[in-house]
Scaffold this active site. Structure first.
Site, short mmCIF file in Angstrom:
data_model
loop_
_atom_site.label_atom_id
_atom_site.label_comp_id
_atom_site.label_asym_id
_atom_site.label_seq_id
_atom_site.Cartn_x
_atom_site.Cartn_y
_atom_site.Cartn_z
N GLY A 8 17.72 8.65 10.73
CA GLY A 8 17.92 7.20 10.74
C GLY A 8 19.20 6.74 10.08
N ASP A 32 19.48 11.22 14.43
CA ASP A 32 19.09 9.87 14.89
C ASP A 32 18.99 9.90 16.41
OD1 ASP A 32 19.13 6.87 15.40
OD2 ASP A 32 19.52 6.85 13.26
N LEU A 42 12.58 11.32 17.34
CA LEU A 42 11.53 11.82 16.45
C LEU A 42 10.14 11.40 16.87
CD1 LEU A 42 13.47 11.29 13.11
CD2 LEU A 42 12.90 13.49 14.17
N SER A 111 9.26 4.55 2.73
CA SER A 111 8.02 3.84 3.03
C SER A 111 8.36 2.34 3.11
CB SER A 111 6.97 4.16 1.95
OG SER A 111 5.79 3.43 2.14
N TYR A 149 2.38 -0.87 11.48
CA TYR A 149 3.57 -0.61 10.64
C TYR A 149 3.17 -0.32 9.19
CZ TYR A 149 8.05 -1.18 8.31
OH TYR A 149 9.18 -0.96 7.55
P1 NAD Z 1 17.26 0.05 11.37
O1 NAD Z 1 16.61 -0.33 12.64
O2 NAD Z 1 18.63 -0.46 11.09
O3 NAD Z 1 17.28 1.62 11.18
C1 NAD Z 1 16.32 2.48 11.73
C2 NAD Z 1 17.01 3.75 12.15
O4 NAD Z 1 16.02 4.63 12.71
C3 NAD Z 1 18.07 3.53 13.23
O5 NAD Z 1 19.24 4.28 12.93
C4 NAD Z 1 17.39 4.01 14.48
O6 NAD Z 1 18.28 4.44 15.50
C5 NAD Z 1 16.52 5.14 13.94
N1 NAD Z 1 15.42 5.48 14.86
C6 NAD Z 1 14.56 4.61 15.45
N2 NAD Z 1 13.73 5.28 16.27
C7 NAD Z 1 14.07 6.59 16.21
C8 NAD Z 1 13.58 7.76 16.83
N3 NAD Z 1 12.59 7.72 17.75
N4 NAD Z 1 14.15 8.95 16.54
C9 NAD Z 1 15.19 9.01 15.66
N5 NAD Z 1 15.69 7.92 15.03
C10 NAD Z 1 15.15 6.72 15.30
O7 NAD Z 1 16.25 -0.44 10.24
P2 NAD Z 1 16.27 -0.35 8.65
O8 NAD Z 1 15.75 -1.64 8.19
O9 NAD Z 1 17.54 0.17 8.13
O10 NAD Z 1 15.11 0.73 8.42
C11 NAD Z 1 15.30 1.96 7.76
C12 NAD Z 1 13.95 2.37 7.18
O11 NAD Z 1 13.59 1.44 6.16
C13 NAD Z 1 12.81 2.36 8.18
O12 NAD Z 1 11.96 3.47 7.95
C14 NAD Z 1 12.10 1.07 7.86
O13 NAD Z 1 10.74 1.09 8.26
C15 NAD Z 1 12.26 1.01 6.36
N6 NAD Z 1 12.10 -0.33 5.79
C16 NAD Z 1 12.91 -1.35 6.17
C17 NAD Z 1 12.73 -2.61 5.60
C18 NAD Z 1 13.56 -3.78 5.99
O14 NAD Z 1 13.24 -4.91 5.58
N7 NAD Z 1 14.63 -3.61 6.73
C19 NAD Z 1 11.72 -2.80 4.63
C20 NAD Z 1 10.92 -1.72 4.27
C21 NAD Z 1 11.13 -0.48 4.85
#
Ligand code: NAD
Length: 253
Positions: A8, A32, A42, A111, A149
């Site tokens: 990611g 990714d 993934l 998480s 989620y």
């Molecule tokens: P984002 O969408 O910018 O990043 C998610 C990343 O995961 C991207 O690079 C995407 O290409 C990759 N991804 C998605 N599906 C995939 C797959 N099938 N195989 C491989 N890679 C894949 O979002 P983010 O907010 O940066 O999220 C990063 C992590 O943080 C996630 O696990 C998310 O659940 C967690 N999170 C985010 C928040 C928030 O408010 N943004 C809060 C709590 C947790």
């Protein structure tokens, strides 16, 4: 300088972490679905194998750290959320366990501070933790985006705590980070959602800090868990959420 791998890393929190590691001179191997050293989906068995084999080929001497950051939002199809956020994360961590043990390194699972929220389906969580992917995916497609989620993130945090002692016995620190709402492409997608958008906007107003995090705030928390400063830290779920979890669950720790 260390050698790290992560899932990611294309956008959001993962991209910020990747930049921070590279800026300080570390090598970072990114897995990714796009814009990565190893392109792997993934959500699939083949993608998880490609991730494991790809990282092993690029880090034969071992890893100083690994971060399972890839994730999908509550607006994605629930079974896909389970496949990426829980099964993909667990498989990617298990796939690098020996490489991280070689260097007595650290693993961080991403998480969420939504993991302990009320309204989750216990059977879903139990099924995820049992490892039965087909059963979990069938069940979760009958549930809401929130149940999917937050349930996937709740199970991931529990998986980390259940497994941290045996990882530690191999010299590997295994921890989770629980970010609060962070401005990334994921939150942009949720804010635009007809069903969830307004509720999540309203929820974001309750963050004691006074607003959403920027991705670098979460990346700094992950760096702490990866680094030597956290050398006695194992099995924690570190909330980096501007005080929102403390506001919602003051007596829980
Ligand atoms: P984002 O969408 O910018 O990043 C998610 C990343 O995961 C991207 O690079 C995407 O290409 C990759 N991804 C998605 N599906 C995939 C797959 N099938 N195989 C491989 N890679 C894949 O979002 P983010 O907010 O940066 O999220 C990063 C992590 O943080 C996630 O696990 C998310 O659940 C967690 N999170 C985010 C928040 C928030 O408010 N943004 C809060 C709590 C947790």
């Amino acid at each position: 300088m260390g050698v790290y791998a992560m899932t990611g890393g294309a956008t959001g929190i993962g991209a910020s972490l990747k930049e921070k590691l590279r800026q300080r001179g570390d090598t970072v191997i990114v897995v990714d679905i796009k814009d990565a050293d190893i392109i792997a989906d993934l959500s699939t068995a083949d993608g998880r194998v490609a991730a494991q084999e790809g990282v092993a080929a690029l880090a034969a001497d071992g890893l100083d750290g690994f971060v399972a950051c890839a994730g999908l939002p509550p607006v994605a199809r629930p079974s896909l959320v389970d496949k990426v956020n829980y099964f993909g994360a667990v498989a990617s961590i298990e796939g690098v366990r020996e490489l991280v043990a070689k260097k007595r390194g650290a693993i961080v699972a991403v998480s969420s501070n939504s993991a302990p929220l009320p309204g989750l389906n216990q059977e879903h969580i139990d099924t995820l933790l049992s490892g039965d992917e087909d059963k979990a995916c069938t069940l979760v497609d009958t549930l809401s985006g929130h149940e999917a989620y937050a349930g996937s993130k709740n199970s991931l945090a529990k998986w980390v705590r259940r497994n941290a002692p045996t990882y530690m016995a191999d010299g590997v620190r295994l921890n989770a980070i629980a970010p609060g709402m962070t401005r990334t492409p994921m939150t942009d997608q949720i804010f635009e959602d007809e069903e969830l958008g307004q509720a999540i906007q309203d929820f974001s107003q309750t963050i004691p800090y006074g607003g959403l995090a920027t991705p670098d705030m979460i990346a700094d928390g992950i760096l702490f868990l990866l680094d030597d400063a956290a050398r006695f830290v194992s099995g924690v779920v570190l909330f980096v959420d501007g005080g929102q979890d403390a506001l919602l669950r003051p007596d829980q720790f």
